[in-house]
Motif scaffolding. Structure first.
Motif, mmCIF file in Angstrom:
data_model
loop_
_atom_site.group_PDB
_atom_site.id
_atom_site.type_symbol
_atom_site.label_atom_id
_atom_site.label_comp_id
_atom_site.label_asym_id
_atom_site.label_seq_id
_atom_site.Cartn_x
_atom_site.Cartn_y
_atom_site.Cartn_z
ATOM 1 N N ALA A 1 0.821 -1.209 0.000
ATOM 2 C CA ALA A 1 0.000 0.000 0.000
ATOM 3 C C ALA A 1 0.859 1.266 0.000
ATOM 4 N N GLN A 2 2.100 1.174 0.412
ATOM 5 C CA GLN A 2 3.075 2.271 0.360
ATOM 6 C C GLN A 2 2.584 3.518 1.090
ATOM 7 N N LEU A 3 2.178 3.317 2.355
ATOM 8 C CA LEU A 3 1.717 4.430 3.179
ATOM 9 C C LEU A 3 2.546 4.564 4.455
ATOM 10 N N GLY A 4 3.757 4.067 4.427
ATOM 11 C CA GLY A 4 4.656 4.217 5.560
ATOM 12 C C GLY A 4 4.974 2.889 6.219
ATOM 13 N N PRO A 5 6.190 2.734 6.747
ATOM 14 C CA PRO A 5 6.595 1.484 7.392
ATOM 15 C C PRO A 5 5.978 1.338 8.770
ATOM 16 N N GLY A 6 5.941 0.122 9.270
ATOM 17 C CA GLY A 6 5.552 -0.097 10.649
ATOM 18 C C GLY A 6 6.607 0.468 11.582
ATOM 19 N N PRO A 7 6.268 0.669 12.866
ATOM 20 C CA PRO A 7 7.235 1.282 13.790
ATOM 21 C C PRO A 7 8.521 0.483 13.925
ATOM 22 N N ARG A 8 8.429 -0.842 13.919
ATOM 23 C CA ARG A 8 9.619 -1.669 14.077
ATOM 24 C C ARG A 8 10.428 -1.690 12.783
ATOM 25 N N ASP A 9 9.742 -1.682 11.621
ATOM 26 C CA ASP A 9 10.437 -1.579 10.340
ATOM 27 C C ASP A 9 11.230 -0.283 10.266
ATOM 28 N N GLY A 10 10.561 0.817 10.656
ATOM 29 C CA GLY A 10 11.213 2.127 10.591
ATOM 30 C C GLY A 10 12.379 2.250 11.546
ATOM 31 N N LEU A 11 12.261 1.627 12.717
ATOM 32 C CA LEU A 11 13.387 1.623 13.650
ATOM 33 C C LEU A 11 14.593 0.934 13.023
ATOM 34 N N MET A 12 14.347 -0.181 12.347
ATOM 35 C CA MET A 12 15.417 -0.930 11.701
ATOM 36 C C MET A 12 16.094 -0.104 10.614
ATOM 37 N N THR A 13 15.303 0.459 9.707
ATOM 38 C CA THR A 13 15.887 1.207 8.597
ATOM 39 C C THR A 13 16.529 2.503 9.074
ATOM 40 N N GLY A 14 15.924 3.135 10.099
ATOM 41 C CA GLY A 14 16.499 4.369 10.627
ATOM 42 C C GLY A 14 17.838 4.121 11.303
ATOM 43 N N ALA B 1 19.869 1.662 10.658
ATOM 44 C CA ALA B 1 20.836 1.313 9.625
ATOM 45 C C ALA B 1 21.374 2.568 8.935
ATOM 46 N N ARG B 2 20.469 3.526 8.667
ATOM 47 C CA ARG B 2 20.894 4.756 7.997
ATOM 48 C C ARG B 2 21.805 5.592 8.891
ATOM 49 N N ARG B 3 21.469 5.705 10.179
ATOM 50 C CA ARG B 3 22.223 6.570 11.076
ATOM 51 C C ARG B 3 23.572 5.962 11.477
ATOM 52 N N THR B 4 23.651 4.643 11.557
ATOM 53 C CA THR B 4 24.894 3.997 11.987
ATOM 54 C C THR B 4 25.782 3.581 10.821
ATOM 55 N N GLY B 5 25.202 3.522 9.623
ATOM 56 C CA GLY B 5 25.965 3.057 8.475
ATOM 57 C C GLY B 5 26.108 1.545 8.410
ATOM 58 N N SER C 1 24.620 -2.433 7.973
ATOM 59 C CA SER C 1 23.715 -3.049 7.012
ATOM 60 C C SER C 1 22.363 -3.323 7.647
ATOM 61 N N ILE C 2 21.328 -3.357 6.799
ATOM 62 C CA ILE C 2 19.994 -3.722 7.254
ATOM 63 C C ILE C 2 20.032 -5.107 7.918
ATOM 64 N N ARG C 3 20.764 -6.027 7.312
ATOM 65 C CA ARG C 3 20.823 -7.387 7.850
ATOM 66 C C ARG C 3 21.367 -7.393 9.268
ATOM 67 N N LEU C 4 22.461 -6.661 9.499
ATOM 68 C CA LEU C 4 23.074 -6.638 10.827
ATOM 69 C C LEU C 4 22.153 -5.979 11.838
ATOM 70 N N VAL C 5 21.555 -4.840 11.456
ATOM 71 C CA VAL C 5 20.679 -4.127 12.390
ATOM 72 C C VAL C 5 19.454 -4.966 12.709
ATOM 73 N N ARG C 6 18.851 -5.556 11.685
ATOM 74 C CA ARG C 6 17.665 -6.372 11.915
ATOM 75 C C ARG C 6 17.987 -7.558 12.830
ATOM 76 N N THR C 7 19.090 -8.243 12.542
ATOM 77 C CA THR C 7 19.470 -9.396 13.354
ATOM 78 C C THR C 7 19.722 -8.983 14.799
ATOM 79 N N SER C 8 20.418 -7.869 14.987
ATOM 80 C CA SER C 8 20.724 -7.397 16.337
ATOM 81 C C SER C 8 19.454 -7.064 17.107
ATOM 82 N N LEU C 9 18.520 -6.368 16.448
ATOM 83 C CA LEU C 9 17.269 -6.003 17.099
ATOM 84 C C LEU C 9 16.465 -7.243 17.487
ATOM 85 N N GLU C 10 16.354 -8.181 16.546
ATOM 86 C CA GLU C 10 15.502 -9.333 16.796
ATOM 87 C C GLU C 10 16.114 -10.279 17.824
#
Length: 233
Positions: A154-167, A169-173, A175-184
């Protein structure tokens, strides 16, 4: 409930003429086909909550974020869905230092999934046999993949946990994979220590959810107006 796929970063074309776009919250609302996208968002989020309830009733293990939600629930006087909502709002607070902006879909995600989870838990009970519980688990994971693809498409914005992951990753430089794995891993361990259920369902979800969303996503992405058409003249 766990992050599924990147929601705001551009993605490769998944079907002829269809791709996930990188849009600001304002651009998401101006991108066209809004009634269709709002309906798809609502259906996707409701089915997402229903699928979470199915996995819970299967009682064979939860996904990492739901292990955390279940662990928190054992220590507070809230329902599972209410914990999902409260945690969602708390995660949104972490967006502030990351300079993330929530979209309409982000706010709907916080509330609607928790409501749908509690509503579904109220009408389905845990089956007695292992085979029936396994079927409920598998059905819940598959439905979760479809539901995730619907609300992402639907492309109306990420979920809060999705956005935390991508945010992060962007701020720390990182990878998405590393950030996602660390969070989960973090929420899984904390949730387990709080009393959340880890089991076969946890493994099945971790292995299956990515391929399932990837399978359904080409058919659920709503084609948007060209970027130039989505901006005011």
């Amino acid at each position: 409930m766990t992050a599924i796929v990147p929601s705001v970063a551009p993605a490769p074309t998944t079907a002829p003429g269809r791709q996930l776009a990188s849009l600001t919250p304002g651009e998401q609302l101006r991108a066209g086909r809004l009634p269709r996208r709002l309906l798809q968002l609502a259906v996707g989020l409701w089915l997402y909550g229903a699928s979470m309830a199915m996995v819970i009733r299967g009682a064979l293990g939860l996904d990492p974020w739901d292990v955390f939600h279940a662990g928190v629930m054992t220590h507070v006087g809230l329902t599972f869905g209410e914990v999902v909502i409260v945690v969602g709002f708390l995660v949104l607070l972490l967006w502030i230092p990351l300079r993330q902006m929530p979209g309409l879909g982000t706010l709907a995600n916080v509330v609607l999934i928790g409501v749908a989870t509690d509503a579904t838990l109220a009408v389905i009970s845990a089956p007695g046999g292992l085979l029936a519980r396994g079927a409920l688990l598998v059905g819940g994971v598959v439905l979760n993949g479809l539901a995730g693809a619907l609300y992402i498409g639907a492309q109306l914005g990420p979920g809060p946990r999705d956005g935390l992951m991508t945010g992060m990753a962007r701020r720390t430089g990182r990878s998405i994979r590393l950030v996602r794995t660390s969070l989960e891993v973090t929420v899984l361990v904390v949730g387990f220590l709080l009393g959340g259920q880890v089991g076969l369902g946890t493994v099945l979800y971790a292995v299956g959810i990515g391929p399932l969303v990837q399978l359904f996503l080409p058919w659920t992405i709503v084609e948007l107006a060209p970027r130039s058409a989505s901006r005011p003249a």
